[in-house]
Design a protein around this motif. Structure first.
Motif, PDB file in Angstrom:
ATOM      1  N   ILE A 323      40.180   9.352  20.098  1.00 54.04           N
ATOM      2  CA  ILE A 323      38.780   9.272  19.676  1.00 54.04           C
ATOM      3  C   ILE A 323      38.681   9.328  18.151  1.00 54.04           C
ATOM      4  CG2 ILE A 323      36.572  10.491  19.738  1.00 54.04           C
ATOM      5  CD1 ILE A 323      37.284  11.299  22.633  1.00 54.04           C
ATOM      6  N   ALA A 324      39.510  10.155  17.506  1.00 51.18           N
ATOM      7  CA  ALA A 324      39.498  10.238  16.047  1.00 51.18           C
ATOM      8  C   ALA A 324      39.901   8.912  15.416  1.00 51.18           C
ATOM      9  CB  ALA A 324      40.431  11.359  15.581  1.00 51.18           C
ATOM     10  N   VAL A 325      40.853   8.208  16.016  1.00 54.11           N
ATOM     11  CA  VAL A 325      41.233   6.879  15.516  1.00 54.11           C
ATOM     12  C   VAL A 325      40.056   5.918  15.635  1.00 54.11           C
ATOM     13  CG1 VAL A 325      42.677   4.864  16.001  1.00 54.11           C
ATOM     14  CG2 VAL A 325      43.708   7.132  15.928  1.00 54.11           C
ATOM     15  N   ASN A 326      39.368   5.945  16.775  1.00 50.46           N
ATOM     16  CA  ASN A 326      38.225   5.059  16.986  1.00 50.46           C
ATOM     17  C   ASN A 326      37.097   5.341  16.003  1.00 50.46           C
ATOM     18  OD1 ASN A 326      38.071   3.301  19.847  1.00 50.46           O
ATOM     19  ND2 ASN A 326      39.672   4.855  19.777  1.00 50.46           N
ATOM     20  N   LEU A 327      36.980   6.587  15.586  1.00 48.58           N
ATOM     21  CA  LEU A 327      35.949   6.969  14.609  1.00 48.58           C
ATOM     22  C   LEU A 327      36.421   6.802  13.173  1.00 48.58           C
ATOM     23  CD1 LEU A 327      34.577  10.179  16.370  1.00 48.58           C
ATOM     24  CD2 LEU A 327      33.439   7.965  16.166  1.00 48.58           C
ATOM     25  N   ASN A 328      37.642   6.267  13.003  1.00 47.28           N
ATOM     26  CA  ASN A 328      38.211   6.021  11.677  1.00 47.28           C
ATOM     27  C   ASN A 328      38.406   7.313  10.891  1.00 47.28           C
ATOM     28  OD1 ASN A 328      39.329   4.349   9.745  1.00 47.28           O
ATOM     29  ND2 ASN A 328      37.377   3.872   8.753  1.00 47.28           N
ATOM     30  N   LEU A 329      38.743   8.387  11.597  1.00 50.47           N
ATOM     31  CA  LEU A 329      39.002   9.670  10.953  1.00 50.47           C
ATOM     32  C   LEU A 329      40.481   9.856  10.618  1.00 50.47           C
ATOM     33  CD1 LEU A 329      36.721  11.975  13.142  1.00 50.47           C
ATOM     34  CD2 LEU A 329      36.225  11.001  10.886  1.00 50.47           C
ATOM     35  N   ILE A 330      41.354   9.178  11.368  1.00 55.84           N
ATOM     36  CA  ILE A 330      42.790   9.239  11.139  1.00 55.84           C
ATOM     37  C   ILE A 330      43.371   7.840  11.316  1.00 55.84           C
ATOM     38  CG2 ILE A 330      43.028  11.655  11.846  1.00 55.84           C
ATOM     39  CD1 ILE A 330      44.068  10.698  14.530  1.00 55.84           C
ATOM     40  N   PRO A 331      44.573   7.569  10.764  1.00 54.92           N
ATOM     41  CA  PRO A 331      45.182   6.244  10.936  1.00 54.92           C
ATOM     42  C   PRO A 331      45.485   5.953  12.399  1.00 54.92           C
ATOM     43  CG  PRO A 331      46.262   7.482   9.176  1.00 54.92           C
ATOM     44  CD  PRO A 331      45.378   8.446   9.893  1.00 54.92           C
ATOM     45  N   PRO A 332      45.556   4.680  12.797  1.00 55.72           N
ATOM     46  CA  PRO A 332      45.884   4.318  14.179  1.00 55.72           C
ATOM     47  C   PRO A 332      47.231   4.886  14.608  1.00 55.72           C
ATOM     48  CG  PRO A 332      45.065   2.410  12.981  1.00 55.72           C
ATOM     49  CD  PRO A 332      45.262   3.494  11.968  1.00 55.72           C
ATOM     50  N   LYS A 333      47.286   5.367  15.858  1.00 51.72           N
ATOM     51  CA  LYS A 333      48.505   5.992  16.367  1.00 51.72           C
ATOM     52  C   LYS A 333      49.101   5.258  17.564  1.00 51.72           C
ATOM     53  CE  LYS A 333      48.209   9.456  13.517  1.00 51.72           C
ATOM     54  NZ  LYS A 333      49.166   9.577  12.413  1.00 51.72           N
ATOM     55  N   GLY A 334      48.386   4.248  18.098  1.00 50.88           N
ATOM     56  CA  GLY A 334      48.883   3.564  19.285  1.00 50.88           C
ATOM     57  C   GLY A 334      48.887   4.463  20.504  1.00 50.88           C
ATOM     58  N   MET A 335      47.927   5.377  20.590  1.00 49.08           N
ATOM     59  CA  MET A 335      47.879   6.364  21.677  1.00 49.08           C
ATOM     60  C   MET A 335      46.685   6.079  22.576  1.00 49.08           C
ATOM     61  SD  MET A 335      48.259  10.473  21.271  1.00 49.08           S
ATOM     62  CE  MET A 335      49.663  10.184  20.193  1.00 49.08           C
ATOM     63  N   THR A 336      46.918   6.109  23.876  1.00 50.52           N
ATOM     64  CA  THR A 336      45.874   5.765  24.831  1.00 50.52           C
ATOM     65  C   THR A 336      44.870   6.903  25.007  1.00 50.52           C
ATOM     66  OG1 THR A 336      47.207   6.585  26.680  1.00 50.52           O
ATOM     67  CG2 THR A 336      47.411   4.251  26.124  1.00 50.52           C
ATOM     68  N   LEU A 337      43.676   6.531  25.491  1.00 53.16           N
ATOM     69  CA  LEU A 337      42.684   7.508  25.900  1.00 53.16           C
ATOM     70  C   LEU A 337      42.983   7.857  27.349  1.00 53.16           C
ATOM     71  CD1 LEU A 337      40.138   9.032  24.996  1.00 53.16           C
ATOM     72  CD2 LEU A 337      38.779   7.132  25.868  1.00 53.16           C
ATOM     73  N   PRO A 338      43.334   9.110  27.653  1.00 55.91           N
ATOM     74  CA  PRO A 338      43.835   9.479  28.986  1.00 55.91           C
ATOM     75  C   PRO A 338      42.946   8.995  30.129  1.00 55.91           C
ATOM     76  CG  PRO A 338      44.100  11.318  27.487  1.00 55.91           C
ATOM     77  CD  PRO A 338      43.338  10.267  26.729  1.00 55.91           C
ATOM     78  N   PHE A 339      43.601   8.337  31.108  1.00 55.81           N
ATOM     79  CA  PHE A 339      42.989   7.849  32.347  1.00 55.81           C
ATOM     80  C   PHE A 339      42.022   6.687  32.130  1.00 55.81           C
ATOM     81  CE2 PHE A 339      43.624  12.489  32.986  1.00 55.81           C
ATOM     82  CZ  PHE A 339      44.624  12.427  33.939  1.00 55.81           C
ATOM     83  N   ILE A 340      41.711   6.320  30.894  1.00 52.00           N
ATOM     84  CA  ILE A 340      40.693   5.308  30.620  1.00 52.00           C
ATOM     85  C   ILE A 340      41.314   4.031  30.055  1.00 52.00           C
ATOM     86  CG2 ILE A 340      38.674   4.774  29.200  1.00 52.00           C
ATOM     87  CD1 ILE A 340      37.777   7.637  29.496  1.00 52.00           C
ATOM     88  N   SER A 341      42.202   4.153  29.074  1.00 48.47           N
ATOM     89  CA  SER A 341      42.824   2.977  28.476  1.00 48.47           C
ATOM     90  C   SER A 341      43.683   2.236  29.498  1.00 48.47           C
ATOM     91  CB  SER A 341      43.700   3.382  27.294  1.00 48.47           C
ATOM     92  OG  SER A 341      42.936   3.934  26.252  1.00 48.47           O
ATOM     93  N   TYR A 342      43.767   0.920  29.318  1.00 53.22           N
ATOM     94  CA  TYR A 342      44.665   0.119  30.149  1.00 53.22           C
ATOM     95  C   TYR A 342      46.116   0.418  29.767  1.00 53.22           C
ATOM     96  CZ  TYR A 342      47.355  -3.895  31.750  1.00 53.22           C
ATOM     97  OH  TYR A 342      48.310  -4.678  32.345  1.00 53.22           O
ATOM     98  N   GLY A 343      46.972   0.515  30.751  1.00 53.14           N
ATOM     99  CA  GLY A 343      48.392   0.749  30.514  1.00 53.14           C
ATOM    100  C   GLY A 343      49.042   1.388  31.721  1.00 53.14           C
ATOM    101  N   GLY A 344      50.029   0.721  32.288  1.00 55.00           N
ATOM    102  CA  GLY A 344      50.660   1.219  33.514  1.00 55.00           C
ATOM    103  C   GLY A 344      51.413   2.515  33.318  1.00 55.00           C
TER     104      GLY A 344
END
Length: 372
Positions: A323-344
């Motif tokens: 969420i902090a990455v989405n709000l531009n508070l920290i640099p992108p980390k390539g980390m998913t939003l638990p249970f919500i982001s796509y990714g097997g």
């Protein structure tokens, strides 16, 4: 025989934390909804014939994850420790093989390809690491002749070393923060915990000055170009969405974000469903963390208590970072939003983590303190 099996299943169900189950399933449902919103744009960008390619796969991973969650939640405390040990050995082994058999994406080698499925071993490392570290701390605290903290430190060093090789500094930071918090919870004086934090900060500084891609990412964060920076576009989604959003499927930012259905799915929620929906998602994670933490405090088994607290931190910190990455508070980390982001790998590993937490907190005679 059938009646006895039904009684055992009923007893297992009664012992599980219904609030945790409801929150996890709700987050999975939110993820499917947002996959329906963002998936077609991602499929169009990749020139896929099926506009619902990502939604179909997301649903399949969600079903498989729920089955894994149910199976894991039925484990005994000993079973939790054993399966976590196997997962730790397996994930570390696969991570060690990544330089030889891994698949490179965007300059990082984090995945092993099995047909159309890319397995990311580090996702399964996190819950396994937490459970085994908790067991080592608990064994040392009860006086067992095992140097628990020393072994835990060695496992941590190996894990972080393999993550840096990939490289994956986001997961490295997440694992380090959780490890430090668990050390403190296990009784390490705060002065030593602070010292480890300073040492970790020093390693980050070394990484910044010695690795070009780390410098480039931080420089792009500090001085972004609004016309192309992902985080700037993600932040713009919040302004466009307002209080109630522009409506399902009506957002435009998702067509400009390369990872709209993965890393930046929270921005899609903000634009299409608005601030209220975004706050509701944050509220679900807050309830998940608070409920798990409360259950941990009431457990009498020290190992189960530490492991549950560590898993709660995993969900909480990972959501916070995304969420902090989405709000531009920290640099992108390539980390998913638990249970919500796509990714097997992410979905399966997080459902595995939730199943472990449900197994650890399942009501058993004498498992909880009685508090008025």
């Amino acid at each position: 025989m059938i009646a006895a099996s039904r009684l055992r299943v009923a007893a297992l169900w009664r012992g599980l934390d219904r609030t945790l189950i409801f929150i996890v399933l709700s987050l999975i449902g939110v993820g499917l909804t947002l996959s329906l919103a963002a998936g077609p744009a991602a499929a169009e960008r990749l020139a896929l014939d099926d506009p619902f390619y990502f939604l179909t796969r997301h649903a399949a991973f969600a079903v498989a994850g729920i089955v894994l969650l149910i199976g894991t939640s039925a484990l005994s405390i000993t079973g939790v420790r054993r399966i976590a040990g196997l997962a730790l050995i397996g994930s570390l082994g696969l991570m060690a093989l990544l330089p030889l058999i891994g698949n490179e994406i965007n300059g990082a080698i984090r995945w092993i390809r099995f047909g159309s499925f890319g397995l990311q071993p580090s996702e399964f490392l996190k819950p396994a690491f937490i459970v085994i570290i908790a067991w080592l701390f608990a064994e040392e605290s009860r006086g067992a002749p095992v140097p628990g903290r020393l072994i835990a430190l060695l496992i941590y060093a190996v894990s972080v070393g393999l993550l840096i090789i990939q490289p994956d500094f986001g997961q490295t930071i997440l694992l380090s923060v959780i490890f430090g918090a668990m050390l403190f919870a296990a009784g390490l004086p705060w002065i030593y915990t602070a010292g480890l934090g300073v040492a970790g900060g020093g390693l980050l500084m070394i990484a910044y000055f010695s690795l070009d891609h780390v410098q480039a990412r931080i420089a792009a964060f500090l001085a972004p170009q609004a016309e192309w920076a992902q985080t700037e576009r993600a932040r713009q989604a919040f302004a466009e969405g307002g209080l109630f959003g522009v409506g399902p499927g009506e957002g435009e930012i998702k067509r400009l974000l390369p990872e709209a259905n993965t890393d930046f799915v929270f921005s899609v929620a903000a634009e299409e469903f608005g601030l209220l929906a975004s706050l509701a998602i944050i509220g679900l994670f807050a309830i998940l963390f608070a409920q798990a933490w409360t259950r941990a405090l009431r457990l009498t088994d020290h190992f189960a208590q530490l492991a549950t607290a560590g898993l709660a931190l995993l969900f909480g910190f990972q959501a916070l970072i995304n969420i902090a990455v989405n709000l531009n508070l920290i640099p992108p980390k390539g980390m998913t939003l638990p249970f919500i982001s796509y990714g097997g790998s992410s979905m399966l590993a997080l459902c595995f983590s939730a199943g472990l937490m449900l197994a650890l907190t399942r009501h058993r005679p004498g498992a909880y303190e009685h508090r008025s």
